[in-house]
Design an enzyme around this catalytic site. Structure first.
Site, short mmCIF file in Angstrom:
data_model
loop_
_atom_site.label_atom_id
_atom_site.label_comp_id
_atom_site.label_asym_id
_atom_site.label_seq_id
_atom_site.Cartn_x
_atom_site.Cartn_y
_atom_site.Cartn_z
N SER A 1 7.77 -4.40 -2.67
CA SER A 1 7.65 -5.42 -1.50
C SER A 1 8.66 -6.20 -2.44
O SER A 1 9.56 -6.11 -3.24
CB SER A 1 6.52 -6.18 -1.55
N HIS B 1 9.22 -4.62 1.75
CA HIS B 1 9.38 -6.04 2.67
C HIS B 1 10.23 -6.53 2.70
O HIS B 1 10.92 -6.88 1.35
CB HIS B 1 8.13 -6.67 2.43
N ASP C 1 -0.12 -5.27 0.83
CA ASP C 1 -0.59 -4.82 1.82
C ASP C 1 -0.46 -3.63 1.61
O ASP C 1 -0.10 -3.08 -0.28
CB ASP C 1 1.41 -4.60 2.11
#
Lengths: 274, 191
Positions: free
Chosen positions: B14, B41, B134
């Site tokens: 991310s 992401h 996540d």
């Protein structure tokens, strides 16, 4: 790889749903359906998928609740604004030449796409001569679509999308705010038929000029995708239009040659001459 | 056509992920024998430029994952923005527009859990830099299925939350520098 117990259980539950209720998820893409079933299992506090199957087989009231998990779809009004812009600027000029129109929103879920389309058609002066079919396999979703009520906090995104799509009016012209909810104008659905229809098991029911089916077929396996695309092909009039999701494609389909790419970057196809 | 590979590398990243992946993916040789699936992401926007950015710098083919595409060894697949990426047991990629998980779509957990199902012990899962949780559950699923779990050293990561959460969720995870992760991947054999 030998099948794990859980995968056997999932296969059996899908078979049970089909035999008992005629809901056929057996050819849905398995990885996603598995995620959803495991979510349902944990939501209903079941010790196993088999326990979930036992419950749904013997308790019909469990069915709609499980369907909520298996068919859950989160959409937005005017999702992918450029898709609606392409419809407005490139597809509707062709549709305008027809005295009456039929448009099918296949897999309409809670109706976001239907109302988007109805607003687009009204802005372009085509709503009164258009009959919309909004279909889904989930009766609860159809009820929600028919109601046309959305939480107010989603409207900011809807409004932004509508503007980006080239909207010629203000989205607020089409709903009234009511205790934190936006209630869409029922004149938008004067000419809408809401109907239970399955792309998996049901047949052609009318001849359409436009079919929009976005982010539905990604949940199908290849064979089922072929069936759905074949159904669309047979439901479209000569030179009819088909719009699919931004990450969907007819490229891998057996029926690919029946369509030409009309707006490739928006996944809008047109049926070729037979 | 040959059978799809029975193994894969999955990577989740991310905040700071582009830089971390640039330290990792270009070091893989053109004959790297495993497919690589990546969830990074990025802001939900359709104009996805990731594949092009990495394609220019990698010896491997890099592309955006397409629904129902069969995975090939030596190809890097990026999840498209705003869709989850999953892998089926038959080696086909699948996309989904199910709701975001932990505010993320694509979700690292979704990819890793489906890959753990599909590949079991013939899977390497890697969590890199990121500022959310996540991937923690996903990495634990990779390890539980017998796969190899690697985590970028949080102390050296641009954002440490994600690798830290993954390490906490997954006791079996090895904590390595980016260089060591690259070395590990380069040591992977065709069999």
């Amino acid at each position: 790889m030998p099948h794990r117990t859980e995968d056997i259980e999932i296969g059996l539950l899908l078979e049970a749903l089909y035999q008992r209720y005629h809901y056929d998820f057996r050819h849905y893409a398995r990885a996603s359906i598995k995620r959803r079933l495991l979510q349902a299992r944990s939501h209903f506090n079941m010790s196993s998928v088999t326990a979930l199957q036992e419950r749904v087989l013997h308790d019909p009231e469990m069915l709609p609740r499980l369907l909520g998990f298996l068919t859950v779809q989160v959409s937005e009004m005017f999702r992918d604004p450029s898709y609606f812009r392409a419809l407005r600027e490139q597809v509707l000029p062709h549709l305008r030449t027809y005295p009456s129109l039929k448009v099918w929103i296949a897999g309409c879920s809670a109706g976001e796409e239907l109302y988007s389309m109805a607003i687009l058609f009204r802005e372009e002066g085509l709503l009164d001569r258009t009959l919309f079919y909004a279909t889904d396999i989930n009766p609860e979703a159809l009820k929600a679509a028919e109601a046309g009520i959305y939480p107010m906090d989603r409207l900011r995104k809807f409004t932004e999308n509508h503007q980006k799509s080239g909207g010629k009016s203000s989205l607020s012209d089409y709903y009234t705010a009511d205790y934190g909810r936006a209630v869409f104008d029922k004149s938008l659905r004067n000419n809408v038929v809401f109907s239970d229809h399955s792309l998996v098991t049901d047949a052609v029911f009318a001849e359409m000029q436009l079919i929009s089916c976005r982010n539905v077929m990604i949940y199908f396996d290849r064979g089922l995708q072929d069936r759905a695309v074949g159904l669309f092909k047979d439901s479209l009039t000569r030179h009819g239009f088909l719009g699919v999701g931004s990450k969907e494609s007819l490229r891998f389909s057996r029926h690919a040659s029946a369509f030409s790419e009309f707006v490739p970057e928006e996944k809008i196809y047109r049926k070729r001459e037979p | 056509m040959s059978a799809p590979p029975d193994r894969a590398v999955v990577i989740g990243a991310s905040a700071g992920g582009v830089q971390a992946l640039l330290a990792l993916l270009p070091s893989l040789p053109a004959d790297f024998p495993w497919p690589v699936l990546v969830v990074l992401h990025v802001p939900a926007d359709r104009s996805n430029v990731l594949a092009g950015l990495f394609e220019a710098k990698c010896s491997l083919e890099v592309k955006e994952a397409e629904d129902k595409e069969t995975v090939r060894p030596g190809v890097v697949y990026f999840a498209p923005s705003d869709y989850h990426l999953l892998i089926e047991e038959n080696g086909d990629l699948a996309l989904s527009s199910d709701e975001a998980i932990n505010y993320s779509r694509p979700s690292i957990d979704v990819l890793f859990e489906s890959a753990a199902d599909a590949y079991g012990e013939r899977l390497v899962g890697i969590i890199l830099t990121g500022a959310n949780n996540d991937g923690a559950a996903g990495l634990a699923a990779v390890a539980a299925a017998g796969g190899v779990a690697l985590v970028q050293d949080p102390a050296a990561a641009y954002a440490r939350t994600m690798p830290q959460a993954a390490r906490q969720a997954c006791n079996a995870a090895l904590v390595l520098s980016l260089e060591r992760i690259a070395d590990y991947l380069k040591g992977l054999k065709a069999e």
